[in-house]
Motif scaffolding. Sequence first.
Motif, PDB file in Angstrom:
ATOM      1  N   ILE A  71      46.840  36.339  33.991  1.00 28.83           N
ATOM      2  CA  ILE A  71      46.948  37.361  35.036  1.00 28.83           C
ATOM      3  C   ILE A  71      46.938  38.731  34.375  1.00 28.83           C
ATOM      4  O   ILE A  71      47.488  38.918  33.284  1.00 28.83           O
ATOM      5  N   THR A  72      46.313  39.695  35.037  1.00 34.93           N
ATOM      6  CA  THR A  72      46.436  41.096  34.643  1.00 34.93           C
ATOM      7  C   THR A  72      46.491  41.930  35.900  1.00 34.93           C
ATOM      8  O   THR A  72      45.993  41.527  36.951  1.00 34.93           O
ATOM      9  N   ASN A  73      47.104  43.090  35.800  1.00 35.27           N
ATOM     10  CA  ASN A  73      47.104  44.020  36.934  1.00 35.27           C
ATOM     11  C   ASN A  73      46.081  45.117  36.688  1.00 35.27           C
ATOM     12  O   ASN A  73      45.818  45.488  35.541  1.00 35.27           O
ATOM     13  N   ALA A  74      45.497  45.615  37.764  1.00 37.68           N
ATOM     14  CA  ALA A  74      44.507  46.692  37.648  1.00 37.68           C
ATOM     15  C   ALA A  74      44.776  47.718  38.746  1.00 37.68           C
ATOM     16  O   ALA A  74      44.726  47.390  39.935  1.00 37.68           O
ATOM     17  N   ASN A  75      45.081  48.935  38.340  1.00 39.28           N
ATOM     18  CA  ASN A  75      45.261  50.021  39.305  1.00 39.28           C
ATOM     19  C   ASN A  75      43.903  50.577  39.709  1.00 39.28           C
ATOM     20  O   ASN A  75      42.987  50.665  38.886  1.00 39.28           O
ATOM     21  N   VAL A  76      43.768  50.991  40.955  1.00 44.06           N
ATOM     22  CA  VAL A  76      42.454  51.446  41.427  1.00 44.06           C
ATOM     23  C   VAL A  76      42.023  52.758  40.782  1.00 44.06           C
ATOM     24  O   VAL A  76      40.836  53.101  40.811  1.00 44.06           O
ATOM     25  N   ASP A  77      42.953  53.500  40.191  1.00 43.47           N
ATOM     26  CA  ASP A  77      42.575  54.774  39.559  1.00 43.47           C
ATOM     27  C   ASP A  77      42.455  54.662  38.045  1.00 43.47           C
ATOM     28  O   ASP A  77      42.285  55.671  37.359  1.00 43.47           O
ATOM     29  N   ASP A  78      42.551  53.443  37.516  1.00 42.56           N
ATOM     30  CA  ASP A  78      42.361  53.244  36.078  1.00 42.56           C
ATOM     31  C   ASP A  78      40.923  52.837  35.773  1.00 42.56           C
ATOM     32  O   ASP A  78      40.120  52.607  36.672  1.00 42.56           O
ATOM     33  N   LEU A  79      40.626  52.710  34.492  1.00 42.39           N
ATOM     34  CA  LEU A  79      39.256  52.462  34.046  1.00 42.39           C
ATOM     35  C   LEU A  79      39.288  51.533  32.842  1.00 42.39           C
ATOM     36  O   LEU A  79      40.168  51.644  31.982  1.00 42.39           O
ATOM     37  N   HIS A  80      38.315  50.626  32.779  1.00 44.31           N
ATOM     38  CA  HIS A  80      38.294  49.627  31.716  1.00 44.31           C
ATOM     39  C   HIS A  80      36.921  49.597  31.045  1.00 44.31           C
ATOM     40  O   HIS A  80      35.895  49.665  31.725  1.00 44.31           O
ATOM     41  N   ARG A  81      36.936  49.504  29.720  1.00 45.38           N
ATOM     42  CA  ARG A  81      35.684  49.311  28.999  1.00 45.38           C
ATOM     43  C   ARG A  81      35.063  47.986  29.454  1.00 45.38           C
ATOM     44  O   ARG A  81      35.779  47.076  29.867  1.00 45.38           O
ATOM     45  N   LYS A  82      33.754  47.875  29.387  1.00 43.50           N
ATOM     46  CA  LYS A  82      33.091  46.717  29.992  1.00 43.50           C
ATOM     47  C   LYS A  82      33.519  45.385  29.410  1.00 43.50           C
ATOM     48  O   LYS A  82      33.422  44.356  30.074  1.00 43.50           O
ATOM     49  N   ASP A  83      34.008  45.372  28.180  1.00 42.78           N
ATOM     50  CA  ASP A  83      34.450  44.121  27.574  1.00 42.78           C
ATOM     51  C   ASP A  83      35.976  44.003  27.544  1.00 42.78           C
ATOM     52  O   ASP A  83      36.527  43.158  26.831  1.00 42.78           O
ATOM     53  N   ALA A  84      36.662  44.827  28.305  1.00 47.65           N
ATOM     54  CA  ALA A  84      38.133  44.856  28.253  1.00 47.65           C
ATOM     55  C   ALA A  84      38.743  43.511  28.615  1.00 47.65           C
ATOM     56  O   ALA A  84      39.595  42.980  27.887  1.00 47.65           O
ATOM     57  N   LEU A  85      38.309  42.928  29.726  1.00 50.67           N
ATOM     58  CA  LEU A  85      38.892  41.663  30.161  1.00 50.67           C
ATOM     59  C   LEU A  85      38.519  40.519  29.218  1.00 50.67           C
ATOM     60  O   LEU A  85      39.319  39.623  28.964  1.00 50.67           O
ATOM     61  N   GLU A  86      37.316  40.570  28.688  1.00 51.79           N
ATOM     62  CA  GLU A  86      36.881  39.556  27.731  1.00 51.79           C
ATOM     63  C   GLU A  86      37.782  39.558  26.503  1.00 51.79           C
ATOM     64  O   GLU A  86      38.220  38.498  26.020  1.00 51.79           O
ATOM     65  N   ILE A  87      38.074  40.730  25.990  1.00 52.44           N
ATOM     66  CA  ILE A  87      38.913  40.857  24.804  1.00 52.44           C
ATOM     67  C   ILE A  87      40.332  40.364  25.078  1.00 52.44           C
ATOM     68  O   ILE A  87      40.948  39.670  24.259  1.00 52.44           O
ATOM     69  N   LYS A  88      40.844  40.676  26.249  1.00 50.24           N
ATOM     70  CA  LYS A  88      42.218  40.274  26.577  1.00 50.24           C
ATOM     71  C   LYS A  88      42.325  38.759  26.777  1.00 50.24           C
ATOM     72  O   LYS A  88      43.296  38.130  26.343  1.00 50.24           O
ATOM     73  N   ILE A  89      41.339  38.178  27.441  1.00 48.56           N
ATOM     74  CA  ILE A  89      41.345  36.722  27.627  1.00 48.56           C
ATOM     75  C   ILE A  89      41.273  36.014  26.273  1.00 48.56           C
ATOM     76  O   ILE A  89      42.015  35.059  26.007  1.00 48.56           O
ATOM     77  N   LYS A  90      40.396  36.490  25.404  1.00 50.13           N
ATOM     78  CA  LYS A  90      40.250  35.877  24.076  1.00 50.13           C
ATOM     79  C   LYS A  90      41.554  35.952  23.295  1.00 50.13           C
ATOM     80  O   LYS A  90      41.899  35.031  22.539  1.00 50.13           O
ATOM     81  N   ALA A  91      42.292  37.042  23.462  1.00 47.36           N
ATOM     82  CA  ALA A  91      43.539  37.212  22.719  1.00 47.36           C
ATOM     83  C   ALA A  91      44.533  36.110  23.048  1.00 47.36           C
ATOM     84  O   ALA A  91      45.162  35.539  22.146  1.00 47.36           O
ATOM     85  N   LEU A  92      44.687  35.785  24.320  1.00 45.00           N
ATOM     86  CA  LEU A  92      45.645  34.739  24.688  1.00 45.00           C
ATOM     87  C   LEU A  92      45.100  33.345  24.419  1.00 45.00           C
ATOM     88  O   LEU A  92      45.852  32.445  24.038  1.00 45.00           O
ATOM     89  N   LYS A  93      43.790  33.153  24.592  1.00 49.40           N
ATOM     90  CA  LYS A  93      43.223  31.845  24.278  1.00 49.40           C
ATOM     91  C   LYS A  93      43.335  31.529  22.787  1.00 49.40           C
ATOM     92  O   LYS A  93      43.524  30.371  22.402  1.00 49.40           O
ATOM     93  N   SER A  94      43.225  32.553  21.967  1.00 48.57           N
ATOM     94  CA  SER A  94      43.271  32.358  20.512  1.00 48.57           C
ATOM     95  C   SER A  94      44.692  32.283  19.969  1.00 48.57           C
ATOM     96  O   SER A  94      44.895  31.924  18.808  1.00 48.57           O
TER      97      SER A  94
END
Length: 346
Positions: free
Chosen positions: A193-216
């Motif tokens: 799970i992650t939270n995302a505020n509507v006024d924030d911004l994420h690099r295009k690979d942000a979620l990929e990097i975060k998922i990999k961190a917990l999977k690894s």
Amino acid sequence: MQINDLLGLKNLRNLLKNVVYFLLPPVNRLRKKCDNLEKEIDKIEYRRHEILGLTNNIMGESKPISPSDLIQWYKSVSESINTQLNQEVFSKVELPSSNSSIRRKEKYSLAIITSLYKGGKYILPFLKNITEQTVFSECILVIVDANSPDNEFKIIDRYIQTFPNIRYIKLEERVGIYEAWNIAIKDSDSDFITNANVDDLHRKDALEIKIKALKSNPKIDVAYTDVFYSLMENLSFDVIANANLKTNFTSEATKFNLLKCNFLHNAPIWRRSLHQKIGYFDTQYKSAGDWEFWLRAAFENHSFMKIDDIVTVYYNNPGGISTNIKSEGAFESLKIYKLYQEKLNC
């Protein structure tokens, strides 16, 4: 856009008030137990309105960040905009025009939970940014509309027609952000799970990097990153990253340093199983409930890790719940601090 316009003294002063509010967590000045709540709150409010620069805990360094540093940030942003004429700025985004190849799943890797209230000016760039994530097909975005008056559904519905992994929940009454998050968590099925505020911004690979961190790292429960700060809305990630106003959080979150500062405040990723062990976000809080949740996890010996890459932008929104100088954040932070300080002393 002219630099002189950006550096107008009145506008800068107003922005600095709100930046200082956020970047000077009230608990940092509460080293002793408070015998008089109102007296301590008055002190906190006074400090928030001093334009003295940003201090070390939130940034992770002893060197303070002065107003002149923020002025330089504005100059960098202005120069970025002027020199990167082809750089996309989110005020120009368009609605999706065709169906995606994404197919609905029974279970996703990541649930992105979003509370929505008065997000009309942000919802379109937010949806564009999230749906362009490299692993969005592995995610479900759950938007809980807390009876917002901005009629954001006109835009959201267009995205729902294109992306079947967007779920929209409309509430008939306004609820707090943590109640909305709890609803989104319970209405989704995912490993993370992650939270995302509507006024924030994420690099295009942000979620990929975060998922990999917990999977690894199967023994890690929560992962977080440093963030870039933006004092202006509707700028692209590259422009903000080029300005390079950023945090420098500690590399090891513990119950001791988390009690000093909520450095997991922006878009961490955590395992769904954490809620089975310690419960959900406490809805009595309006602004500091996420801090209480991370402290709860830390005090029950759950593990944290820092991802050494900055993939998220935090917009210091003057009207935001945690950044608005009129919010209840100071009272809540004081209450949480005293609660967990007592636990630490036991």
